[in-house]
Scaffold this motif. Structure first.
Motif, PDB file in Angstrom:
ATOM      1  N   LEU A  41       0.750  -1.405  -0.712  1.00 31.16           N
ATOM      2  CA  LEU A  41      -0.131  -0.351   0.051  1.00 31.16           C
ATOM      3  C   LEU A  41       0.619   1.378  -0.143  1.00 31.16           C
ATOM      4  CD1 LEU A  41      -0.140   1.504   2.794  1.00 31.16           C
ATOM      5  CD2 LEU A  41      -1.854  -0.537   3.112  1.00 31.16           C
ATOM      6  N   PHE A  42       0.521   2.583   0.034  1.00 34.78           N
ATOM      7  CA  PHE A  42       1.108   3.695   0.067  1.00 34.78           C
ATOM      8  C   PHE A  42       0.688   4.431   1.312  1.00 34.78           C
ATOM      9  CE2 PHE A  42       0.466   2.363  -4.637  1.00 34.78           C
ATOM     10  CZ  PHE A  42       2.197   1.766  -4.941  1.00 34.78           C
ATOM     11  N   ASP A  43       1.763   5.502   1.599  1.00 34.27           N
ATOM     12  CA  ASP A  43       1.718   5.650   2.995  1.00 34.27           C
ATOM     13  C   ASP A  43       0.804   7.479   2.935  1.00 34.27           C
ATOM     14  OD1 ASP A  43       3.694   7.952   4.729  1.00 34.27           O
ATOM     15  OD2 ASP A  43       2.844   6.376   6.019  1.00 34.27           O
TER      16      ASP A  43
ATOM     17  N   LEU B 175       5.000   0.897   1.188  1.00 32.27           N
ATOM     18  CA  LEU B 175       5.097  -0.329   2.131  1.00 32.27           C
ATOM     19  C   LEU B 175       4.168  -1.891   2.396  1.00 32.27           C
ATOM     20  CD1 LEU B 175       3.618   2.770   4.918  1.00 32.27           C
ATOM     21  CD2 LEU B 175       5.732   2.129   4.560  1.00 32.27           C
ATOM     22  N   THR B 176       4.814  -2.246   2.769  1.00 31.03           N
ATOM     23  CA  THR B 176       3.736  -3.595   3.232  1.00 31.03           C
ATOM     24  C   THR B 176       2.734  -3.788   3.364  1.00 31.03           C
ATOM     25  OG1 THR B 176       6.249  -4.687   3.362  1.00 31.03           O
ATOM     26  CG2 THR B 176       3.880  -6.628   3.983  1.00 31.03           C
TER      27      THR B 176
ATOM     28  N   GLU C 187      -0.235  -1.652   9.799  1.00 25.87           N
ATOM     29  CA  GLU C 187       0.159  -1.173   8.785  1.00 25.87           C
ATOM     30  C   GLU C 187      -0.969  -0.436   8.403  1.00 25.87           C
ATOM     31  OE1 GLU C 187       1.749   1.862   7.298  1.00 25.87           O
ATOM     32  OE2 GLU C 187       2.922  -0.023   8.728  1.00 25.87           O
ATOM     33  N   ARG C 188      -2.443  -0.708   7.939  1.00 23.40           N
ATOM     34  CA  ARG C 188      -4.113  -0.497   7.621  1.00 23.40           C
ATOM     35  C   ARG C 188      -4.762   0.820   8.462  1.00 23.40           C
ATOM     36  NH1 ARG C 188      -7.583  -4.281   3.381  1.00 23.40           N
ATOM     37  NH2 ARG C 188      -5.760  -4.540   2.504  1.00 23.40           N
TER      38      ARG C 188
ATOM     39  N   ARG D  18       3.277   6.366  18.700  1.00 26.44           N
ATOM     40  CA  ARG D  18       2.305   4.341  19.077  1.00 26.44           C
ATOM     41  C   ARG D  18       1.505   3.895  19.008  1.00 26.44           C
ATOM     42  NH1 ARG D  18       8.047   2.147  21.434  1.00 26.44           N
ATOM     43  NH2 ARG D  18       8.253   1.572  19.130  1.00 26.44           N
ATOM     44  N   TYR D  19       1.331   2.968  17.922  1.00 22.35           N
ATOM     45  CA  TYR D  19       0.781   2.168  17.772  1.00 22.35           C
ATOM     46  C   TYR D  19       0.992   0.667  18.150  1.00 22.35           C
ATOM     47  CZ  TYR D  19      -2.425  -1.627  14.877  1.00 22.35           C
ATOM     48  OH  TYR D  19      -2.792  -2.692  15.045  1.00 22.35           O
ATOM     49  N   GLY D  20      -0.160  -0.260  19.058  1.00 24.54           N
ATOM     50  CA  GLY D  20       0.334  -1.499  18.865  1.00 24.54           C
ATOM     51  C   GLY D  20      -0.883  -2.546  19.447  1.00 24.54           C
ATOM     52  N   PRO D  21      -1.330  -3.902  18.379  1.00 20.08           N
ATOM     53  CA  PRO D  21      -2.036  -3.943  18.661  1.00 20.08           C
ATOM     54  C   PRO D  21      -2.798  -4.648  20.313  1.00 20.08           C
ATOM     55  CG  PRO D  21      -1.120  -5.304  17.156  1.00 20.08           C
ATOM     56  CD  PRO D  21      -0.133  -4.629  17.409  1.00 20.08           C
ATOM     57  N   GLY D  22      -4.019  -4.966  21.015  1.00 23.31           N
ATOM     58  CA  GLY D  22      -3.448  -5.779  22.690  1.00 23.31           C
ATOM     59  C   GLY D  22      -3.671  -4.147  23.167  1.00 23.31           C
TER      60      GLY D  22
END
Length: 191
Positions: free
Chosen positions: A23-25, A32-33, A38-39, A93-97
């Motif tokens: 995808l594109f930033d 980017l992957t 990332e979405r 900062r992003y992170g699941p959970g």
């Protein structure tokens, strides 16, 4: 193009992370992957511009802090760094959970990312909820579904924010050790 994010074809890599292609930033067009995480990062960037009023050039994606302790090299990625009035004011900062498990590493990152001063604010989010943190005291300022202040609100906060000089080298090393330990990907060790 979906919400400002262009997607390419779906595929799967060899790890446990599903990869849809690329995808594109949203901010700078970098390829980017394309993953679920990332979405969500791209949705956060789009929300900050489209809903919260930030200018694209005020948001810097993917700054990196590299650390090496006890043979563990870690690249800690700061999803977004927000600059207003020529100063880095906040990181996201992003992170699941769990949010609680991400608080300490976000504080450490904000305390060592800039060599001239401590960045005063940090946000940790899992895409559904988040925390706005005072990086000087380590205290939670706000916990909510929308913890990222609007650009207008952040500009109003700016005069009261403290941009303290960097910590002494011993404390900076301690913060880097914390960042290294928290950001080390352990999910696949031993598999």
């Amino acid at each position: 193009m979906n919400g400002g994010v262009a997607y390419k074809t779906m595929s799967q890599n060899h790890s446990h992370h599903l990869v849809y292609g690329t995808l594109f930033d949203y901010l700078n067009g970098e390829e980017l992957t394309d993953t679920d995480d990332e979405r969500i990062r791209q949705q956060i960037s789009a929300m900050m511009v489209d809903e919260l009023g930030y200018h694209r050039e005020e948001l810097v994606p993917r700054l990196v802090i590299e650390t090496l302790f006890t043979r563990n090299f870690v690249r800690s990625v700061i999803d977004l760094t927000i600059t207003l009035d020529g100063r880095q004011v906040m990181i996201v900062r992003y992170g699941p959970g769990s949010l609680v498990s991400r608080e300490r590493s976000a504080l450490a990152a904000a305390r060592v990312l800039n060599n001239e001063y401590i960045i005063p604010l940090a946000v940790v989010t899992n895409g559904r909820r988040g925390l706005l943190l005072d990086t000087i005291t380590g205290k939670v300022i706000e916990e909510s579904e929308k913890p990222i202040p609007s650009r207008e609100k952040l500009l109003r906060m700016l005069p009261s924010l403290r941009f303290l000089p960097p910590q002494d080298e011993e404390k900076r090393i301690r913060e880097k050790r914390i960042l290294n330990a928290f950001d080390l990907e352990r999910c696949c060790i031993g598999i």
